[in-house]
Write an enzyme that holds these catalytic residues in place. Structure first.
Site, PDB file in Angstrom:
ATOM      1  N   ARG A  53      45.991 -40.658 -33.227  1.00 26.88           N
ATOM      2  CA  ARG A  53      44.552 -40.906 -33.083  1.00 26.88           C
ATOM      3  C   ARG A  53      44.225 -41.132 -31.611  1.00 26.88           C
ATOM      4  O   ARG A  53      43.192 -40.698 -31.114  1.00 26.88           O
ATOM      5  CB  ARG A  53      44.084 -42.104 -33.933  1.00 26.88           C
ATOM      6  N   TYR A 105      19.160 -28.930 -31.907  1.00 23.01           N
ATOM      7  CA  TYR A 105      19.915 -28.620 -33.121  1.00 23.01           C
ATOM      8  C   TYR A 105      19.543 -29.640 -34.208  1.00 23.01           C
ATOM      9  O   TYR A 105      19.492 -30.847 -33.942  1.00 23.01           O
ATOM     10  CB  TYR A 105      21.411 -28.687 -32.784  1.00 23.01           C
ATOM     11  N   ASP A 177      23.778 -29.687 -24.097  1.00 25.85           N
ATOM     12  CA  ASP A 177      24.515 -29.069 -25.200  1.00 25.85           C
ATOM     13  C   ASP A 177      24.636 -27.579 -24.855  1.00 25.85           C
ATOM     14  O   ASP A 177      23.661 -26.835 -24.911  1.00 25.85           O
ATOM     15  CB  ASP A 177      23.748 -29.297 -26.505  1.00 25.85           C
ATOM     16  N   LYS A 202      31.642 -23.041 -32.648  1.00 22.45           N
ATOM     17  CA  LYS A 202      30.859 -21.833 -32.404  1.00 22.45           C
ATOM     18  C   LYS A 202      31.614 -20.909 -31.440  1.00 22.45           C
ATOM     19  O   LYS A 202      32.678 -20.445 -31.777  1.00 22.45           O
ATOM     20  CB  LYS A 202      29.466 -22.217 -31.906  1.00 22.45           C
TER      21      LYS A 202
HETATM   22  C1  LIG Z   1      26.654 -26.516 -34.588  1.00 23.67           C
HETATM   23  C2  LIG Z   1      25.978 -27.207 -33.465  1.00 23.67           C
HETATM   24  C3  LIG Z   1      26.162 -28.580 -33.246  1.00 23.67           C
HETATM   25  C4  LIG Z   1      26.952 -29.453 -34.190  1.00 23.67           C
HETATM   26  O1  LIG Z   1      28.297 -29.128 -34.215  1.00 23.67           O
HETATM   27  P1  LIG Z   1      29.248 -29.277 -35.509  1.00 23.67           P
HETATM   28  O2  LIG Z   1      30.536 -28.745 -35.017  1.00 23.67           O
HETATM   29  O3  LIG Z   1      28.629 -28.479 -36.614  1.00 23.67           O
HETATM   30  O4  LIG Z   1      29.277 -30.736 -35.835  1.00 23.67           O
HETATM   31  C5  LIG Z   1      25.539 -29.153 -32.151  1.00 23.67           C
HETATM   32  N1  LIG Z   1      24.770 -28.417 -31.322  1.00 23.67           N
HETATM   33  C6  LIG Z   1      24.567 -27.104 -31.504  1.00 23.67           C
HETATM   34  C7  LIG Z   1      23.706 -26.349 -30.552  1.00 23.67           C
HETATM   35  C8  LIG Z   1      25.158 -26.452 -32.580  1.00 23.67           C
HETATM   36  O5  LIG Z   1      24.920 -25.147 -32.773  1.00 23.67           O
END
Ligand SMILES: *Cc1c(COP(=O)(O)O)cnc(C)c1O
Length: 391
Positions: A53, A105, A177, A202
């Site tokens: 962890r 998001y 982000d 992603k």
């Molecule tokens: C998918 C996404 C998130 C969240 O990520 P997870 O891996 O699904 O928890 C945050 N910001 C953006 C722009 C995203 O596309």
């Protein structure tokens, strides 16, 4: 001792940073250290790892890789993008304020509005493309300004350096982000951001087979706080997830080039189509954010949104009518995806004033042949839209 790749191009770093051959076997790829614990020679005498962890060598390799790609001093990896988001909010105290993008998001909005706000942290929404509105939205107690660019699902472009300049002399930290762009196309730390966040689910992972998140930064004191809370709260990724993410990253530059080229061709084809009202893609020269995007991004990434004539019913039919594009949430994988934000990814913003248009469709343009992608959209539009128009 890890090799230093700072002077190498990103294509080279994506393959080598943090990826030193295994010292015991010479394995070219760092192993999946599928272990929870580590033997100690005597009490407290060990090789830097005590419990997974806290730290795991495969995760350390991922940290080094992502820090290198973003040009940051450090990175921390989490079990999901939202776990990374939550960890960043541990920098805040009750009474602090978050200024959040009004088309953030949906999961980020939900976490801040429905969870974090219960602990005495206030937030407000602002259109981050409007720098005057950002300035007006700042409060003395604002501690995080949360930017996404390109945004989701309208692919609006926020001027990262513009927002960073505006925060000069203000205690708020700028979080970008960078999920929709990836570090190959955009590096926010170099544009003045304090922290970069990714859902590695992603483009970084890139193959729709792993969920994860990272935070990258330069501030050591913030690192210590985040690292403490990462260990204390425990939303860490497993070694296999870290390895899958590293495996995906090696091809990030070539994938992003093709995602961008395919998306541009799809956007141009959609714009010519009679059943399409508007196309949102920052690579189109008449997109309102095109100039800023061209300045801060290497290319325009693989996300395209558009509205169809016939509104909700037509959009629902188009989303269900493709064969190459799979109807699914998420984005950034090699396979093309289509979705209806109003009923899928953006359902959680219903009733907030940040709703999307009923005729809106979002595409994650993948790496299939672009002719197949365009033909698929043409057949789905032809099947969905004329029937409705004839009523
Ligand atoms: C998918 C996404 C998130 C969240 O990520 P997870 O891996 O699904 O928890 C945050 N910001 C953006 C722009 C995203 O596309």
């Amino acid at each position: 001792m890890t090799a230093d790749w700072t002077d190498s191009a990103i294509e080279t770093r994506a393959i080598h940073a943090g990826q030193d051959p295994d010292p015991t076997t010479g394995a070219v790829i760092p192993p999946i250290y599928q272990t929870s614990t580590y033997v100690q020679e005597a009490v407290g005498v060990h090789k830097g790892f005590e419990y997974s962890r806290t730290d795991n060598p495969t995760r350390t390799a991922l940290h080094q890789m992502v820090a290198s790609l973003e040009g940051g001093e450090w990175a921390l990896a989490y079990a999901s993008g939202l776990a990374a988001t939550q960890n960043l909010t541990y920098l805040l105290e009750p009474g602090d304020h978050i200024l959040l993008s009004d088309d953030a998001y949906g999961g980020t909005y939900r976490l801040i509005a429905k969870v974090i706000s219960r602990y005495g942290v206030d937030f407000s929404l602002v259109d981050m493309t409007d720098l005057d509105a950002v300035r007006a939205g700042l409060r003395p107690e604002t501690r995080l300004v949360w930017v996404e660019t390109p945004t989701n699902p309208y692919l609006k472009i926020v001027d990262i350096r513009g927002v960073a300049d505006l925060l000069q002399g203000h205690p708020a930290k700028l979080v970008v982000d960078n999920t929709f762009a990836s570090p190959y196309l955009q590096q926010p730390l170099r544009l003045g951001a304090d922290f970069v966040l990714h859902s590695t689910t992603k483009y970084l992972g890139g193959h729709s087979d792993v969920v994860g998140g990272v935070v990258v930064g330069n501030d050591r004191a913030a690192y210590d706080t985040l690292k403490f809370h990462q260990n204390a709260a425990g939303a860490v990724p497993g070694p296999f997830d870290c390895w899958l993410t590293l495996r995906g990253i090696k091809t990030l530059p070539v994938r992003m080039d093709r995602h961008s080229a395919n998306a541009r061709a799809v956007a141009e084809a959609l714009r010519e189509h009679d059943a399409v009202e508007r196309v949102f893609y920052p690579g189109l020269t008449d997109h309102p954010g095109h100039d800023v995007a061209a300045r801060q991004m290497r290319d325009f990434s693989g996300m395209v949104s558009f509205t169809v004539r016939g509104g909700f019913e037509a959009a629902t039919a188009v989303a269900a009518g493709t064969r190459v594009f799979s109807l699914a949430e998420s984005l950034g994988g090699v396979e093309s995806l289509i979705e209806h934000p109003g009923q899928m990814t953006h359902l959680s913003v219903a009733g907030t004033g940040a709703e999307v248009e009923p005729g809106l469709i979002r595409l994650s343009v993948g790496l299939e042949h672009v002719d197949d992608l365009i033909a698929d959209l043409h057949q789905a539009l032809a099947a969905a839209v004329p029937a409705l128009a004839a009523r």
